[in-house]
Scaffold this motif. Structure first.
Motif, PDB file in Angstrom:
ATOM      1  N   TYR A 255      90.447  50.024   1.055  1.00  0.00           N
ATOM      2  CA  TYR A 255      90.675  48.391   1.079  1.00  0.00           C
ATOM      3  C   TYR A 255      89.965  47.534   0.471  1.00  0.00           C
ATOM      4  O   TYR A 255      89.995  46.219   0.359  1.00  0.00           O
ATOM      5  N   PHE A 256      88.654  48.022  -0.112  1.00  0.00           N
ATOM      6  CA  PHE A 256      87.707  47.416  -1.062  1.00  0.00           C
ATOM      7  C   PHE A 256      87.037  48.274  -1.806  1.00  0.00           C
ATOM      8  O   PHE A 256      87.075  49.603  -1.282  1.00  0.00           O
ATOM      9  N   HIS A 257      86.043  47.876  -2.727  1.00  0.00           N
ATOM     10  CA  HIS A 257      85.177  48.932  -3.323  1.00  0.00           C
ATOM     11  C   HIS A 257      83.838  48.449  -3.074  1.00  0.00           C
ATOM     12  O   HIS A 257      83.559  47.302  -2.889  1.00  0.00           O
ATOM     13  N   SER A 258      82.913  49.601  -2.881  1.00  0.00           N
ATOM     14  CA  SER A 258      81.592  49.125  -2.176  1.00  0.00           C
ATOM     15  C   SER A 258      80.475  49.665  -3.143  1.00  0.00           C
ATOM     16  O   SER A 258      80.495  50.730  -3.511  1.00  0.00           O
ATOM     17  N   VAL A 259      79.315  48.907  -3.023  1.00  0.00           N
ATOM     18  CA  VAL A 259      78.147  49.353  -3.443  1.00  0.00           C
ATOM     19  C   VAL A 259      77.029  48.830  -2.559  1.00  0.00           C
ATOM     20  O   VAL A 259      77.129  47.776  -1.682  1.00  0.00           O
ATOM     21  N   TYR A 260      76.187  49.820  -2.151  1.00  0.00           N
ATOM     22  CA  TYR A 260      75.144  49.581  -1.018  1.00  0.00           C
ATOM     23  C   TYR A 260      73.834  49.685  -1.595  1.00  0.00           C
ATOM     24  O   TYR A 260      73.503  50.364  -2.283  1.00  0.00           O
ATOM     25  N   PHE A 261      73.204  48.858  -1.069  1.00  0.00           N
ATOM     26  CA  PHE A 261      71.532  49.056  -1.299  1.00  0.00           C
ATOM     27  C   PHE A 261      70.986  48.174  -0.132  1.00  0.00           C
ATOM     28  O   PHE A 261      71.242  47.765   0.901  1.00  0.00           O
ATOM     29  N   ARG A 262      69.471  48.612  -0.086  1.00  0.00           N
ATOM     30  CA  ARG A 262      68.464  48.129   1.055  1.00  0.00           C
ATOM     31  C   ARG A 262      67.815  47.087   0.493  1.00  0.00           C
ATOM     32  O   ARG A 262      67.192  47.052  -0.551  1.00  0.00           O
ATOM     33  N   GLU A 263      68.025  46.017   1.228  1.00  0.00           N
ATOM     34  CA  GLU A 263      66.843  44.806   0.821  1.00  0.00           C
ATOM     35  C   GLU A 263      65.417  45.145   1.377  1.00  0.00           C
ATOM     36  O   GLU A 263      65.209  46.202   1.973  1.00  0.00           O
ATOM     37  N   PRO A 264      64.517  44.220   0.805  1.00  0.00           N
ATOM     38  CA  PRO A 264      63.156  44.508   0.966  1.00  0.00           C
ATOM     39  C   PRO A 264      62.805  44.820   2.588  1.00  0.00           C
ATOM     40  O   PRO A 264      61.775  45.650   2.983  1.00  0.00           O
ATOM     41  N   GLY A 265      63.312  44.309   3.410  1.00  0.00           N
ATOM     42  CA  GLY A 265      63.256  44.383   5.109  1.00  0.00           C
ATOM     43  C   GLY A 265      63.660  45.543   5.517  1.00  0.00           C
ATOM     44  O   GLY A 265      63.430  45.792   6.593  1.00  0.00           O
ATOM     45  N   GLY A 266      64.578  46.384   4.760  1.00  0.00           N
ATOM     46  CA  GLY A 266      65.141  47.638   5.322  1.00  0.00           C
ATOM     47  C   GLY A 266      66.727  47.570   5.548  1.00  0.00           C
ATOM     48  O   GLY A 266      67.250  48.372   6.006  1.00  0.00           O
TER      49      GLY A 266
END
Length: 319
Positions: A255-266
Protein backbone atom coordinates in the motif's frame (compact mmCIF):
# COMPACT_ATOMS: atom_id res chain seq x y z
CA UNK A 1 14.68 18.01 1.93
CA UNK A 2 11.45 19.70 0.85
CA UNK A 3 9.81 16.46 -0.26
CA UNK A 4 8.33 15.48 3.13
CA UNK A 5 4.69 16.56 3.45
CA UNK A 6 4.03 15.55 7.06
CA UNK A 7 3.07 12.40 8.94
CA UNK A 8 2.08 9.40 6.81
CA UNK A 9 1.17 6.90 9.53
CA UNK A 10 1.96 5.80 13.06
CA UNK A 11 2.33 2.12 13.95
CA UNK A 12 1.88 0.86 17.52
CA UNK A 13 1.67 -2.45 19.38
CA UNK A 14 -1.63 -3.76 20.70
CA UNK A 15 -2.74 -6.82 22.61
CA UNK A 16 -6.14 -8.29 21.84
CA UNK A 17 -7.05 -7.47 18.21
CA UNK A 18 -10.83 -7.50 18.80
CA UNK A 19 -10.53 -5.03 21.66
CA UNK A 20 -8.33 -2.85 19.46
CA UNK A 21 -10.85 -2.86 16.60
CA UNK A 22 -13.69 -2.05 18.97
CA UNK A 23 -11.92 0.93 20.52
CA UNK A 24 -10.81 2.62 17.31
CA UNK A 25 -13.98 2.01 15.32
CA UNK A 26 -16.72 2.17 17.95
CA UNK A 27 -15.19 4.65 20.41
CA UNK A 28 -13.09 6.95 18.22
CA UNK A 29 -15.21 6.47 15.10
CA UNK A 30 -12.33 5.69 12.73
CA UNK A 31 -12.67 3.40 9.75
CA UNK A 32 -10.94 0.03 9.63
CA UNK A 33 -9.47 0.59 6.18
CA UNK A 34 -7.33 -2.51 5.86
CA UNK A 35 -7.30 -5.89 7.55
CA UNK A 36 -4.09 -7.64 6.58
CA UNK A 37 -1.10 -9.32 8.22
CA UNK A 38 2.29 -8.19 9.40
CA UNK A 39 4.38 -8.93 6.30
CA UNK A 40 7.39 -9.72 8.52
CA UNK A 41 5.30 -11.92 10.85
CA UNK A 42 2.30 -13.18 8.84
CA UNK A 43 0.71 -15.03 11.76
CA UNK A 44 -0.07 -11.61 13.26
CA UNK A 45 -2.69 -9.17 11.99
CA UNK A 46 -1.79 -5.71 10.78
CA UNK A 47 -4.76 -3.41 11.42
CA UNK A 48 -5.05 -0.02 9.70
CA UNK A 49 -7.46 2.69 10.87
CA UNK A 50 -8.03 6.04 9.19
CA UNK A 51 -10.46 8.23 7.29
CA UNK A 52 -12.83 7.08 4.56
CA UNK A 53 -9.99 6.12 2.19
CA UNK A 54 -7.10 5.71 4.63
CA UNK A 55 -5.33 8.76 3.24
CA UNK A 56 -1.79 9.53 4.42
CA UNK A 57 -1.93 11.71 7.49
CA UNK A 58 -4.86 9.78 9.00
CA UNK A 59 -3.53 6.23 9.37
CA UNK A 60 -2.94 4.64 12.78
CA UNK A 61 -1.86 1.00 12.47
CA UNK A 62 -1.33 -1.83 14.94
CA UNK A 63 0.53 -5.10 15.32
CA UNK A 64 -1.57 -7.09 17.83
CA UNK A 65 1.03 -9.12 19.70
CA UNK A 66 -1.01 -10.44 22.61
CA UNK A 67 1.97 -12.14 24.25
CA UNK A 68 4.21 -9.07 24.17
CA UNK A 69 5.21 -7.52 27.51
CA UNK A 70 3.81 -4.18 28.53
CA UNK A 71 5.77 -1.25 27.11
CA UNK A 72 7.32 1.43 29.31
CA UNK A 73 7.16 5.12 28.48
CA UNK A 74 10.48 6.94 28.41
CA UNK A 75 13.03 8.60 26.19
CA UNK A 76 13.77 7.27 22.72
CA UNK A 77 10.08 6.84 21.93
CA UNK A 78 7.09 8.41 20.26
CA UNK A 79 5.11 8.94 23.48
CA UNK A 80 1.95 10.65 22.21
CA UNK A 81 -0.09 10.43 19.02
CA UNK A 82 -2.49 13.35 18.58
CA UNK A 83 -5.66 13.48 16.48
CA UNK A 84 -7.22 16.70 15.21
CA UNK A 85 -10.83 17.49 16.12
CA UNK A 86 -12.97 20.58 15.38
CA UNK A 87 -12.76 23.44 17.88
CA UNK A 88 -16.37 23.08 19.00
CA UNK A 89 -16.14 19.36 19.78
CA UNK A 90 -14.37 19.22 23.16
CA UNK A 91 -17.57 18.80 25.20
CA UNK A 92 -18.91 16.20 22.78
CA UNK A 93 -15.77 14.09 23.08
CA UNK A 94 -15.54 14.41 26.86
CA UNK A 95 -19.07 13.07 27.18
CA UNK A 96 -18.65 10.38 24.51
CA UNK A 97 -15.44 9.05 26.02
CA UNK A 98 -16.71 9.08 29.61
CA UNK A 99 -19.85 7.23 28.47
CA UNK A 100 -17.50 4.62 26.98
CA UNK A 101 -15.63 4.33 30.33
CA UNK A 102 -12.51 5.96 28.90
CA UNK A 103 -10.53 8.06 31.39
CA UNK A 104 -10.19 11.62 30.08
CA UNK A 105 -7.69 14.23 31.25
CA UNK A 106 -8.31 17.87 30.38
CA UNK A 107 -9.10 19.90 28.49
CA UNK A 108 -5.94 21.97 28.91
CA UNK A 109 -4.43 24.71 26.80
CA UNK A 110 -1.16 24.32 24.90
CA UNK A 111 0.10 26.78 22.31
CA UNK A 112 -3.11 27.81 20.47
CA UNK A 113 -4.97 24.53 20.99
CA UNK A 114 -7.16 22.72 23.51
CA UNK A 115 -6.17 19.16 24.39
CA UNK A 116 -7.84 16.06 25.81
CA UNK A 117 -5.53 13.19 26.83
CA UNK A 118 -6.83 9.61 26.75
CA UNK A 119 -5.42 6.09 26.69
CA UNK A 120 -6.57 3.23 24.50
CA UNK A 121 -7.37 -0.27 25.71
CA UNK A 122 -3.64 -1.17 25.86
CA UNK A 123 -2.48 2.07 27.48
CA UNK A 124 -1.31 3.88 24.33
CA UNK A 125 -1.36 7.63 25.00
CA UNK A 126 -3.53 9.59 22.58
CA UNK A 127 -4.63 13.19 22.39
CA UNK A 128 -7.64 14.84 20.82
CA UNK A 129 -6.55 18.34 19.85
CA UNK A 130 -9.18 20.98 19.12
CA UNK A 131 -7.76 23.50 16.66
CA UNK A 132 -9.01 25.85 13.96
CA UNK A 133 -7.04 23.96 11.28
CA UNK A 134 -9.78 21.29 11.40
CA UNK A 135 -11.90 23.63 9.27
CA UNK A 136 -9.64 22.88 6.31
CA UNK A 137 -9.64 19.10 6.72
CA UNK A 138 -13.16 18.02 5.86
CA UNK A 139 -12.17 15.80 2.92
CA UNK A 140 -12.97 12.08 3.27
CA UNK A 141 -14.09 12.27 6.88
CA UNK A 142 -15.53 8.86 7.80
CA UNK A 143 -19.27 9.26 8.25
CA UNK A 144 -20.19 5.72 9.35
CA UNK A 145 -18.27 5.55 12.60
CA UNK A 146 -21.07 6.71 14.86
CA UNK A 147 -19.62 10.21 15.35
CA UNK A 148 -21.49 13.17 13.78
CA UNK A 149 -19.56 14.84 10.97
CA UNK A 150 -19.22 18.12 12.84
CA UNK A 151 -17.34 16.39 15.67
CA UNK A 152 -15.47 13.62 13.84
CA UNK A 153 -11.69 13.10 13.90
CA UNK A 154 -9.86 14.89 11.08
CA UNK A 155 -6.74 12.72 10.95
CA UNK A 156 -3.51 13.37 12.79
CA UNK A 157 -2.51 16.65 14.34
CA UNK A 158 0.96 15.77 15.65
CA UNK A 159 3.24 13.29 17.34
CA UNK A 160 5.46 13.88 20.37
CA UNK A 161 8.98 12.45 20.62
CA UNK A 162 10.56 11.94 24.03
CA UNK A 163 14.32 12.51 23.91
CA UNK A 164 17.18 12.68 26.38
CA UNK A 165 18.53 15.60 24.37
CA UNK A 166 16.95 17.27 21.39
CA UNK A 167 19.61 18.97 19.24
CA UNK A 168 20.63 16.04 17.03
CA UNK A 169 17.03 14.89 16.63
CA UNK A 170 16.09 18.45 15.78
CA UNK A 171 18.83 18.45 13.15
CA UNK A 172 17.31 15.41 11.46
CA UNK A 173 13.84 16.98 11.52
CA UNK A 174 15.25 20.12 9.96
CA UNK A 175 16.88 18.03 7.24
CA UNK A 176 13.46 16.50 6.57
CA UNK A 177 11.97 19.98 6.09
CA UNK A 178 10.66 20.81 9.57
CA UNK A 179 11.21 24.20 11.20
CA UNK A 180 11.11 25.21 14.86
CA UNK A 181 7.98 27.32 15.34
CA UNK A 182 7.55 27.44 19.12
CA UNK A 183 8.57 26.31 22.58
CA UNK A 184 6.68 25.73 25.82
CA UNK A 185 9.03 24.70 28.64
CA UNK A 186 10.73 21.47 27.47
CA UNK A 187 8.43 21.04 24.44
CA UNK A 188 9.95 22.18 21.15
CA UNK A 189 7.47 22.37 18.28
CA UNK A 190 8.52 21.64 14.70
CA UNK A 191 6.32 22.01 11.64
CA UNK A 192 6.74 21.29 7.94
CA UNK A 193 7.32 24.50 6.02
CA UNK A 194 4.39 25.63 3.88
CA UNK A 195 2.43 22.45 4.58
CA UNK A 196 -1.16 22.57 3.35
CA UNK A 197 -1.96 18.91 4.00
CA UNK A 198 -2.11 18.91 7.82
CA UNK A 199 -0.56 16.26 10.08
CA UNK A 200 2.60 18.34 9.88
CA UNK A 201 3.65 18.91 13.52
CA UNK A 202 6.29 17.06 15.55
CA UNK A 203 6.87 18.03 19.18
CA UNK A 204 10.24 17.12 20.68
CA UNK A 205 10.18 16.75 24.46
CA UNK A 206 13.64 17.26 25.96
CA UNK A 207 13.63 15.09 29.10
CA UNK A 208 17.26 14.49 30.15
CA UNK A 209 16.39 12.95 33.54
CA UNK A 210 13.78 10.51 32.22
CA UNK A 211 14.79 6.84 31.91
CA UNK A 212 14.82 5.20 28.52
CA UNK A 213 11.57 3.63 27.42
CA UNK A 214 11.10 0.22 25.90
CA UNK A 215 8.62 -0.92 23.31
CA UNK A 216 5.78 -3.29 24.15
CA UNK A 217 2.02 -3.28 24.48
CA UNK A 218 0.68 0.25 24.42
CA UNK A 219 3.70 1.86 22.78
CA UNK A 220 4.52 3.20 19.34
CA UNK A 221 6.70 1.04 17.12
CA UNK A 222 7.53 3.74 14.54
CA UNK A 223 6.36 6.94 12.91
CA UNK A 224 6.32 7.35 9.13
CA UNK A 225 6.62 10.58 7.16
CA UNK A 226 5.06 10.95 3.75
CA UNK A 227 6.61 11.67 0.38
CA UNK A 228 4.68 11.82 -2.92
CA UNK A 229 6.68 9.56 -5.25
CA UNK A 230 9.19 6.72 -5.42
CA UNK A 231 11.69 9.06 -7.08
CA UNK A 232 11.55 11.56 -4.24
CA UNK A 233 11.86 8.72 -1.74
CA UNK A 234 15.12 7.62 -3.38
CA UNK A 235 16.49 11.15 -3.11
CA UNK A 236 15.50 11.29 0.55
CA UNK A 237 17.15 7.94 1.22
CA UNK A 238 20.42 9.16 -0.31
CA UNK A 239 20.28 12.30 1.82
CA UNK A 240 19.66 10.27 4.97
CA UNK A 241 22.73 8.13 4.25
CA UNK A 242 24.85 11.22 3.52
CA UNK A 243 23.79 12.55 6.93
CA UNK A 244 25.52 9.51 8.49
CA UNK A 245 22.40 7.47 9.31
CA UNK A 246 21.77 3.88 8.26
CA UNK A 247 18.77 3.44 5.99
CA UNK A 248 17.14 0.24 4.76
CA UNK A 249 16.63 -0.49 1.08
CA UNK A 250 13.20 0.42 -0.27
CA UNK A 251 10.68 -2.19 0.97
CA UNK A 252 7.39 -2.85 -0.82
CA UNK A 253 4.54 -2.78 1.71
CA UNK A 254 1.87 -3.17 -1.03
CA UNK A 255 0.00 0.00 0.00
CA UNK A 256 3.12 2.18 0.13
CA UNK A 257 6.88 1.81 -0.23
CA UNK A 258 9.06 2.19 2.84
CA UNK A 259 12.55 3.20 3.92
CA UNK A 260 13.40 2.89 7.62
CA UNK A 261 16.12 4.53 9.71
CA UNK A 262 16.72 5.48 13.34
CA UNK A 263 17.13 9.08 14.33
CA UNK A 264 19.95 9.88 16.80
CA UNK A 265 17.70 9.41 19.84
CA UNK A 266 16.85 5.87 18.78
CA UNK A 267 13.29 6.32 17.48
CA UNK A 268 12.48 4.36 14.32
CA UNK A 269 11.52 6.70 11.48
CA UNK A 270 10.08 5.67 8.14
CA UNK A 271 9.77 7.46 4.82
CA UNK A 272 6.60 6.15 3.14
CA UNK A 273 5.21 6.97 -0.29
CA UNK A 274 1.66 8.23 -0.74
CA UNK A 275 0.89 5.75 -3.55
CA UNK A 276 -0.29 3.11 -4.26
CA UNK A 277 -2.80 3.54 -1.39
CA UNK A 278 -5.40 1.22 0.12
CA UNK A 279 -7.68 1.06 -2.91
CA UNK A 280 -5.02 -0.78 -4.88
CA UNK A 281 -6.62 -4.14 -3.98
CA UNK A 282 -10.12 -3.17 -2.79
CA UNK A 283 -12.88 -0.83 -3.90
CA UNK A 284 -13.46 2.11 -1.54
CA UNK A 285 -16.77 0.60 -0.41
CA UNK A 286 -15.05 -2.70 0.48
CA UNK A 287 -12.15 -1.37 2.56
CA UNK A 288 -11.72 -3.23 5.84
CA UNK A 289 -14.39 -5.84 5.16
CA UNK A 290 -12.18 -8.92 4.74
CA UNK A 291 -8.65 -10.21 5.16
CA UNK A 292 -6.36 -9.01 2.37
CA UNK A 293 -3.03 -10.70 1.63
CA UNK A 294 -0.19 -9.83 -0.73
CA UNK A 295 0.15 -12.13 -3.72
CA UNK A 296 3.14 -13.93 -2.22
CA UNK A 297 1.03 -14.99 0.78
CA UNK A 298 -2.19 -16.01 -1.00
CA UNK A 299 -1.04 -19.63 -1.12
CA UNK A 300 -0.98 -19.57 2.70
CA UNK A 301 -4.46 -18.05 3.12
CA UNK A 302 -6.19 -21.17 4.46
CA UNK A 303 -3.44 -21.81 7.01
CA UNK A 304 -3.34 -18.17 8.12
CA UNK A 305 -7.11 -18.00 8.51
CA UNK A 306 -6.89 -20.99 10.86
CA UNK A 307 -4.11 -19.38 12.91
CA UNK A 308 -5.37 -15.79 13.07
CA UNK A 309 -8.05 -15.15 15.70
CA UNK A 310 -11.55 -14.65 14.36
CA UNK A 311 -12.66 -11.02 14.41
CA UNK A 312 -16.08 -9.42 14.49
CA UNK A 313 -15.69 -6.42 12.19
CA UNK A 314 -17.82 -3.28 12.01
CA UNK A 315 -19.06 -4.35 8.57
CA UNK A 316 -19.07 -8.15 8.51
CA UNK A 317 -17.44 -11.14 10.19
CA UNK A 318 -14.13 -12.40 8.87
CA UNK A 319 -12.66 -15.89 9.30
Amino acid sequence: MSDIFGIHHVTAIAGNPQRNVNFYTSTLGLRLVKLTVNFDDPTTYHLYFGDELGRPGTILTFFPWSDAPKGHRGTGQVVTTSFLIPKNSIDYWKNRLKNSDVIVKGPFNRFDEQVLTIYDSDGLELELVAHSSAENRDLNVWNDGGVPFEYAVRGFYSVALSEEGFERTAGVLEELGFSLIGQEKSRFRYKIKNSETGASIVDVLCLPYTPSGYIGLGSVHHVAFRTPTDEKQKVLRSSIIKAGLNATPVIDRTYFHSVYFREPGGILFEIATDPPGFTTDQKPSELGTRLMLPEWLESERKNLEKILPRLSLPYQSTP
